[in-house]
Design an enzyme around this catalytic site. Structure first.
Site, PDB file in Angstrom:
ATOM      1  CG  ASP A 102      -2.115   0.815   1.152  1.00 35.46           C
ATOM      2  OD1 ASP A 102      -2.046   1.887   0.514  1.00 35.46           O
ATOM      3  OD2 ASP A 102      -3.148   0.418   1.715  1.00 35.46           O
ATOM      4  CG  ASP A 206      -3.724   6.340   0.737  1.00 35.15           C
ATOM      5  OD1 ASP A 206      -4.674   5.616   1.071  1.00 35.15           O
ATOM      6  OD2 ASP A 206      -3.433   7.403   1.331  1.00 35.15           O
ATOM      7  CD  GLU A 261      -8.451   5.764  -0.965  1.00 39.22           C
ATOM      8  OE1 GLU A 261      -9.259   5.773  -0.036  1.00 39.22           O
ATOM      9  OE2 GLU A 261      -7.341   6.327  -0.873  1.00 39.22           O
ATOM     10  CG  HIS A 323      -8.399   0.317   5.649  1.00 39.78           C
ATOM     11  ND1 HIS A 323      -8.490   0.171   4.279  1.00 39.78           N
ATOM     12  CD2 HIS A 323      -7.707   1.460   5.857  1.00 39.78           C
ATOM     13  CE1 HIS A 323      -7.873   1.186   3.696  1.00 39.78           C
ATOM     14  NE2 HIS A 323      -7.389   1.974   4.636  1.00 39.78           N
ATOM     15  CG  ASP A 324     -10.445   3.896   4.649  1.00 39.21           C
ATOM     16  OD1 ASP A 324      -9.777   3.959   5.694  1.00 39.21           O
ATOM     17  OD2 ASP A 324      -9.958   4.082   3.514  1.00 39.21           O
TER      18      ASP A 324
HETATM   19  C1  GLC Z   1      -6.971   6.466   2.334  1.00 37.21           C
HETATM   20  C2  GLC Z   1      -6.837   5.298   3.269  1.00 37.21           C
HETATM   21  C3  GLC Z   1      -7.205   5.756   4.641  1.00 37.21           C
HETATM   22  C4  GLC Z   1      -6.251   6.855   5.064  1.00 37.21           C
HETATM   23  C5  GLC Z   1      -6.251   7.983   4.053  1.00 37.21           C
HETATM   24  C6  GLC Z   1      -5.085   8.898   4.261  1.00 37.21           C
HETATM   25  O1  GLC Z   1      -8.279   6.897   2.208  1.00 37.21           O
HETATM   26  O2  GLC Z   1      -7.609   4.229   2.812  1.00 37.21           O
HETATM   27  O3  GLC Z   1      -7.171   4.706   5.578  1.00 37.21           O
HETATM   28  O4  GLC Z   1      -6.619   7.365   6.322  1.00 37.21           O
HETATM   29  O5  GLC Z   1      -6.136   7.497   2.740  1.00 37.21           O
HETATM   30  O6  GLC Z   1      -3.897   8.275   3.864  1.00 37.21           O
END
Ligand code: GLC
Length: 513
Positions: A102, A206, A261, A323-324
Site C-alpha cells: 500500500d 492511496d 483508490e 478498512h475505512d
Molecule cells: C486512504 C486510506 C485511509 C487513510 C487515508 C489517508 O483513504 O484508505 O485509511 O486514512 O487514505 O492516507
C-alpha cells in the site's frame, strides 16, 4: 489455450486485503505483525485467494496507523523487518500468492526526513517538496479547504518558525507532497523501484484523486463547502502522473500492477483513471461500492453503470468492505444478506477485493468512546481477526489493540473451518467455483430482466454460461429460470435442478441443465 494463461493474473484473480495491525499478533504486543501473516499463508491458499494487499507496513509514527509514512523503504519494527518481509514475500510466491503493498504518495508523515528538512527553513532545498503558502492578510489560512479528519478542521497548519502554512488533506501530521515538483516524482519512483526490485507484484495507491492539485488553490464553491477535497478531484495533471507511474511498473517483468483508490465526489467517471490502458491497471470506485444499499434497483443501476463506463477494455473491480468504512455484514444487516452479497461479489465481472474477516461474516466491533483509537473513527471495521474460540482467539493475549468483533466465540476461523455450512466455507466454495469457471472469472456480463426485487445476470465465456440470481427481499420470489444449482448462498439445493423459487435474501448460480 485457457485464457488464464494469457490474461494477467489481476484480470481473473481475487485480492485479499490485510490490515496488518489486526490480522494476527505473534510477538505478544497486541498488534498484528508480518510473522502473523506468514504463519497463515496456508489458510489463505486453502481459502483460494490469488493475491494479498497489505495496508501500509512502512516506518510510521502511526498517527493514521501507517498511512503516515516516515520511511517508504523500511518496515516498521512494530510489524517486523525488511528481512521478515522478504521471507513473507518468498513464501507467498512459493504458494502462488501475489503481494501488493500500500503506497501512500499524496502525503508523508510530518516525521519523514523530507518534511523535517522542508520545514526547517524557507530556503530549504526541499521546501517546495510540500505545499507551503503565506497566510492571508488577516493571518488566516490561504483558503477554506477542510481536512478529512478530524472532521471540520482546516487543511492548513501554521508553522510559526517559518511563518507559512502547509497543506494537509488529512491530519496535520500528514503534510501533502507537491507532485508538480519533478524531484518528488523522482524520489517516489525510486521508492517504487526499491520494492519492485525486491519482487513485490504491485501497489494499491492511496488517495489517487488528490495527487494533481490546481496550483491556484481555489476556494470550494459554496455548494461544496465543507466536503473535504471536493475541489481536488479530477485535476487533469493527475493523469500525467499516472501515465508515468504506469510506464515504470510495466517496465518490470511479470504482470506487476497498480490499483488506485479513486474517491471521486464530482465524478464524471472514475473509469477515466484507466486512461487508454496507460494509467492505472485497476481502479476502485469506492463511494459507489460502499454506499450501495441492499436493494435490487440500486445494484442493477450500479452494475449497469460499471458495465457502460468500463466497456470491454477497462476491467472493473468490486469491493464491499475495507478498512475505512462499516463492514458490509453490519451495513446490510443480516448474515443471509452478507452471504448473498458474497456470492454476487465473486460472480460479477471484474476483480473482487475481499477485506480480511468478511469470509467469517464479521460485523464491526462496538467501540466504547474511551476505546476509540482512530482520528477518523473507523475502529469498528478494524477489530482483530479471531482465529479460534477461547479468550485469546488464537492471539497471544486476550486484549489486543482493539476489542474483538461480536460473537468471536463462534465467528472465528477454527469454528467456521469445522462447520461446512459456515460463511467461511461459502467463500471458499465460491472462490474455487470462480477459479474453475471461466465464465465467472473472465466472461462477459449481460443484465437480464428478472422479477422485481431481484438482480439477474448472465456470465458467458466461449465455452461456458452461468446465470446468477439474487433476491434482495425478505420474501420468496418465483422466477422462470431453470438449470442446475451449482452454488447457493444458503447451501440449499446445490447439485439439484432449480425449482424456480428464490428464498428470501438468497443468491444462486445456475448452470445450464
Ligand atoms: C486512504 C486510506 C485511509 C487513510 C487515508 C489517508 O483513504 O484508505 O485509511 O486514512 O487514505 O492516507
Amino acid at each position: 489455450m485457457s485464457s488464464r494463461r494469457t490474461r494477467p493474473w489481476w484480470r481473473h484473480g481475487v485480492v485479499y486485503q490485510i490490515y496488518p495491525r489486526s490480522f494476527l499478533d505473534t510477538d505478544g504486543d497486541g498488534v498484528g505483525d508480518l510473522e502473523g501473516i506468514r504463519s497463515r499463508l496456508d489458510y489463505l491458499t486453502w481459502l483460494g485467494v490469488d493475491a494479498l494487499w497489505l495496508s501500509p507496513i512502512f516506518r510510521s509514527p502511526m498517527a493514521d496507523f501507517g498511512y503516515d509514512v516516515a520511511d517508504y523503504c523500511d518496515v516498521d519494527p512494530l510489524f517486523g523487518s525488511r528481512a521478515g518481509f522478504d521471507r513473507l514475500l518468498a513464501e507467498a510466491h512459493g504458494r502462488g500468492l501475489r503481494v501488493l503493498l500500500d503506497w501512500v504518495p499524496n502525503h508523508t508523515s510530518d516525521q519523514h526526513p523530507w518534511f523535517v528538512e522542508s520545514r526547517a527553513a524557507r530556503t530549504s532545498p526541499k521546501r517546495d517538496w510540500y505545499v507551503w503558502r503565506d497566510p492571508r492578510p488577516d493571518g488566516g489560512p490561504p483558503n477554506g479547504w477542510s481536512a478529512a479528519f478530524p472532521p471540520g478542521t482546516p487543511a492548513w497548519t501554521f508553522d510559526a518558525a517559518t511563518a507559512q502554512y502547509y497543506l494537509h488533506l488529512f491530519l496535520a501530521a500528514q503534510p501533502d507532497l507537491d507532485w508538480r515538483n519533478p524531484a518528488v516524482m523522482a524520489a517516489m519512483e525510486a521508492v517504487l523501484r526499491f520494492w519492485l526490485d525486491r519482487g513485490v507484484d504491485g501497489f494499491r495507491v492511496d488517495v489517487v484523486h488528490a495527487l494533481g492539485k490546481d496550483p491556484a488553490m481555489p476556494d470550494e464553491p459554496p455548494h461544496l463547502a465543507g466536503i473535504p477535497h471536493a475541489v481536488l478531484n479530477e485535476h487533469p495533471s493527475t493523469h500525467g502522473i499516472l501515465r508515468r507511474l504506469r510506464r515504470l511498473v510495466d517496465d518490470y517483468p511479470g504482470d506487476r500492477m497498480l490499483v488506485g483508490e479513486v474517491w471521486l465526489l464530482l465524478a464524471r467517471s472514475h473509469a477515466e483513471y484507466y486512461g487508454d490502458g496507460d494509467e492505472l491497471h485497476l481502479v476502485f470506485d469506492l463511494p459507489a461500492a460502499v454506499q450501495t444499499p441492499w436493494d435490487a434497483d440500486a445494484w442493477r443501476t450500479r452494475v449497469a453503470t460499471v458495465e457502460a463506463s468500463h466497456g470491454a477494455t477497462r476491467w472493473p473491480t468490486w469491493v464491499l468492505s475495507n478498512h475505512d468504512g462499516m463492514r458490509h455484514r453490519s451495513r446490510f444487516g443480516s448474515e443471509a444478506r452478507a452471504r448473498a452479497a458474497a456470492l454476487m461479489l465473486l460472480t460479477l465481472r471484474g476483480t473482487p477485493f475481499l477485506y480480511a474477516g468478511e469470509e467469517l461474516g464479521l460485523e464491526d466491533a462496538a467501540i466504547a468512546p474511551d476505546e476509540v483509537r482512530d482520528p477518523g473513527g473507523r475502529d469498528g471495521c478494524r477489530a482483530p481477526i479471531p482465529w479460534a474460540s477461547g479468550p485469546c482467539h488464537g492471539w497471544p493475549r486476550a486484549d489486543p489493540w482493539l476489542p474483538w468483533p461480536p460473537d468471536a466465540e463462534i465467528r472465528n476461523v477454527e469454528a467456521e473451518h469445522a462447520d461446512p455450512a459456515s460463511m467461511l466455507h461459502l467463500y471458499r466454495r465460491a472462490l474455487h467455483l470462480r477459479r474453475a469457471t471461466s465464465a465467472l472469472s473472465e466472461g462477459t456480463l449481460t443484465l437480464e430482466h428478472g422479477p422485481p426485487g431481484t438482480l439477474v445476470y448472465e456470465r458467458t465465456s466461449p465455452d461456458e454460461r452461468r446465470r446468477v440470481l439474487v433476491n434482495f427481499t425478505d420474501a420468496p420470489i418465483a422466477t422462470d429460470a431453470r438449470g442446475r444449482v451449482v452454488l447457493a448462498s444458503d447451501g440449499a439445493g446445490e447439485g439439484a435442478e432449480f425449482a424456480g423459487t428464490l428464498a428470501p435474501d438468497q443468491a444462486i448460480v445456475l448452470a445450464p441443465a
